[in-house]
Structures are given as structure tokens and as C-alpha cells.
Enzyme design. Structure first.
Site, mmCIF file in Angstrom:
data_model
loop_
_atom_site.group_PDB
_atom_site.id
_atom_site.type_symbol
_atom_site.label_atom_id
_atom_site.label_comp_id
_atom_site.label_asym_id
_atom_site.label_seq_id
_atom_site.Cartn_x
_atom_site.Cartn_y
_atom_site.Cartn_z
ATOM 1 N N CYS A 46 106.991 7.923 110.574
ATOM 2 C CA CYS A 46 106.322 6.640 110.819
ATOM 3 C C CYS A 46 106.861 5.951 112.070
ATOM 4 O O CYS A 46 108.057 5.665 112.154
ATOM 5 C CB CYS A 46 106.500 5.719 109.613
ATOM 6 S SG CYS A 46 105.809 4.074 109.873
ATOM 7 N N LYS A 60 103.449 6.660 96.232
ATOM 8 C CA LYS A 60 104.542 5.696 96.301
ATOM 9 C C LYS A 60 105.142 5.400 94.924
ATOM 10 O O LYS A 60 104.402 5.216 93.953
ATOM 11 C CB LYS A 60 104.029 4.393 96.924
ATOM 12 C CG LYS A 60 103.445 4.579 98.318
ATOM 13 C CD LYS A 60 102.721 3.340 98.802
ATOM 14 C CE LYS A 60 102.030 3.610 100.135
ATOM 15 N NZ LYS A 60 101.245 2.456 100.603
ATOM 16 N N SER A 85 108.655 -4.213 110.647
ATOM 17 C CA SER A 85 109.617 -3.641 111.591
ATOM 18 C C SER A 85 110.079 -4.622 112.663
ATOM 19 O O SER A 85 111.260 -4.620 113.032
ATOM 20 C CB SER A 85 109.025 -2.390 112.248
ATOM 21 O OG SER A 85 107.819 -2.682 112.931
#
Length: 265
Positions: free
Chosen positions: A46, A73, A98
């Protein structure tokens, strides 16, 4: 096997690279974590999560990694986050996004700040990240292009590639204007690390769709020089992957049985 990660002129000796662990899927319990040590909830391929890892490595901050299977998940991950990576777990809190958690990491160790001290410079750097972020949608759009015929799909891919190229031209222009080794100046900074992950992956289009004019524009000389400099950074050397590996992942990433652990096999 031990490894040495070089950063900020020093070295950290690790028993292994912390990201070389299997991706947890549904049914897996949440691993115990040291509350006083950063744990990154990650996915190895990712680009958003890559931002956080690169900041930690650049700042030489020890951390642990829990990789997450984003197709299947775990329940605890869905309950405690918004279902995306990266997430930093620290002192029982979950810090999402992020850009946000990278800033959090930067402020934890102000002596090795990656943001400039000048508020104006910091703001301009964040604006550049936002503008460069316009490449994200076309980056994925090229791989998801659709059409009635093969010709239409190829034409659509090229159209999207040309849209993305405008952002690359903008970055090249900014680097030329700055005349420095990095976007952030003579040393790598937060702006560089926030835009790098998609640049690292750009060559995949030419691998996946050869002969369709997806080559990285050779005329963007300042951007090429920056890319070369970024590949020399210890953090990028440690965590970066070559284009062939990224392409191999993207070739099977849409499958429900996507092999997130392909580097461990």
C-alpha cells in the site's frame, strides 16, 4: 537473520525487518502490542501505508508492524479503525490517515524534524503534496480502464496516462524551480516522503501494458534526478520494491484471493 537499517547517520540493528510478517485475515485475533512502542497496521504494497513506514525509518524510530489482509479484514481491525491503512497504534490509541500519523511521528522526535521550521515553508510543502496527490486517481484509473473494445480500453488508458502526466510535469517544474536535490531542499523531507510511494510504482503501467506509450517521460529531467536521489535514501532502499514486484502484485490485486504474502513465500 539480522539486518541493519541505516538512517540519519546511525544504524539500528533489528532481528528482522519488522514488515516481513504475514497479513492477518478475518478470524485472527489482535496481536498484543507494547503500548510505549509504535505499532503500524500496514499492508506491504500500500503506497499510503508506505508513507508512514518511510517516515519512521528516516527518523530512525523503532517500530513493530502488523500487516492486514485488506480483502479479508479482521473484525478487530474493522471495529477500531476505518478499515484502511496505515494506522499507528500507540498508548492504546489508533491514529488513522497516513498524513496525520506521519506528522504525529515527526512531532514525537522534533530533533529530527522532517517538516521545515518555517510555517510558510511547511504550508507550501503540504500544498505541493496535495497537488501531487492528483496523480493517485489516474494511477489506479489506468489499471481499471474499461471500454467496449480492446481499442477503446487502450485509448482510455492513454487518456488517463496523459492526465497523470500533467502532475508529473508540475512536479518536474517545481523541482527545476527549487534547484535542490530534494523537494524539501538539500535533505529529504516530509514532502518528498509523502509523494514518493506513487512515483516508486509508476513504472508498473509500462510493464502491465507494454507498447501503449506508458513509459516514464524522459524529458522530465529534474524529476528523473529526484527519483535517482530518492532511491539512494536509506529508508527507500530498505522498504522500496522494484517495478516488477509491484507489477506482479497489481496483476493479482483485484482477486478475492490476492496473495498479500507473496514476498514471504
Amino acid at each position: 537473520m539480522s539486518s541493519v537499517v541505516w538512517a540519519a547517520g546511525t544504524k539500528i540493528k533489528m532481528s528482522s525487518t519488522p514488515w516481513d510478517v504475514p497479513h492477518l485475515a478475518d478470524g485472527a485475533p489482535e496481536p498484543q502490542a507494547d503500548p510505549d512502542r509504535i505499532t503500524v497496521l500496514n499492508m506491504r504494497f500500500c503506497p499510503f501505508a508506505s508513507r508512514t513506514i518511510l517516515v519512521l525509518l528516516t527518523k530512525n524510530i523503532p517500530f513493530d508492524v502488523v500487516n492486514i489482509n485488506l480483502k479479508k479484514k479482521p473484525d478487530w481491525f474493522l471495529e477500531k479503525t476505518d478499515g484502511t491503512v496505515s494506522v499507528i497504534k500507540y498508548k492504546g490509541k489508533y491514529i488513522l490517515e497516513s498524513l496525520v500519523n506521519s506528522d504525529f511521528v515527526d512531532e514525537m522526535e522534533p530533533s529530527t524534524a522532517l517538516h521545515p521550521k518555517d510555517p510558510l515553508e511547511k504550508a507550501m510543502g503540504r500544498l505541493l503534496v496535495e497537488k501531487a496527490g492528483k496523480m493517485v486517481r489516474p494511477f489506479y484509473g489506468i489499471m481499471m480502464a474499461k471500454g467496449e473494445t480492446t481499442k477503446e480500453v487502450k485509448e482510455k488508458r492513454k487518456e488517463i496516462f496523459n492526465e497523470m502526466k500533467k502532475t508529473l510535469e508540475y512536479m518536474d517544474k517545481e523541482l527545476k524551480k527549487k534547484g535542490s536535490k530534494f523537494i524539501s531542499g538539500n535533505c529529504v523531507g516530509m514532502t518528498d516522503l509523502m509523494v514518493w510511494p506513487w512515483i516508486e510504482r509508476l513504472p508498473v503501467h509500462n510493464i502491465l501494458f507494454p507498447g501503449e506509450g506508458m513509459e516514464f517521460p524522459s524529458e522530465l529531467t529534474s524529476l528523473h534526478a529526484w527519483i535517482k536521489n530518492m532511491w539512494e535514501e536509506p529508508a527507500v532502499k530498505a522498504y522500496g520494491l522494484d517495478a516488477e514486484t509491484h507489477a506482479k502484485f497489481y496483476m493479482q490485486s483485484s482477486s478475492d484471493n490476492c496473495n498479500y504474502d507473496m514476498l514471504l513465500n
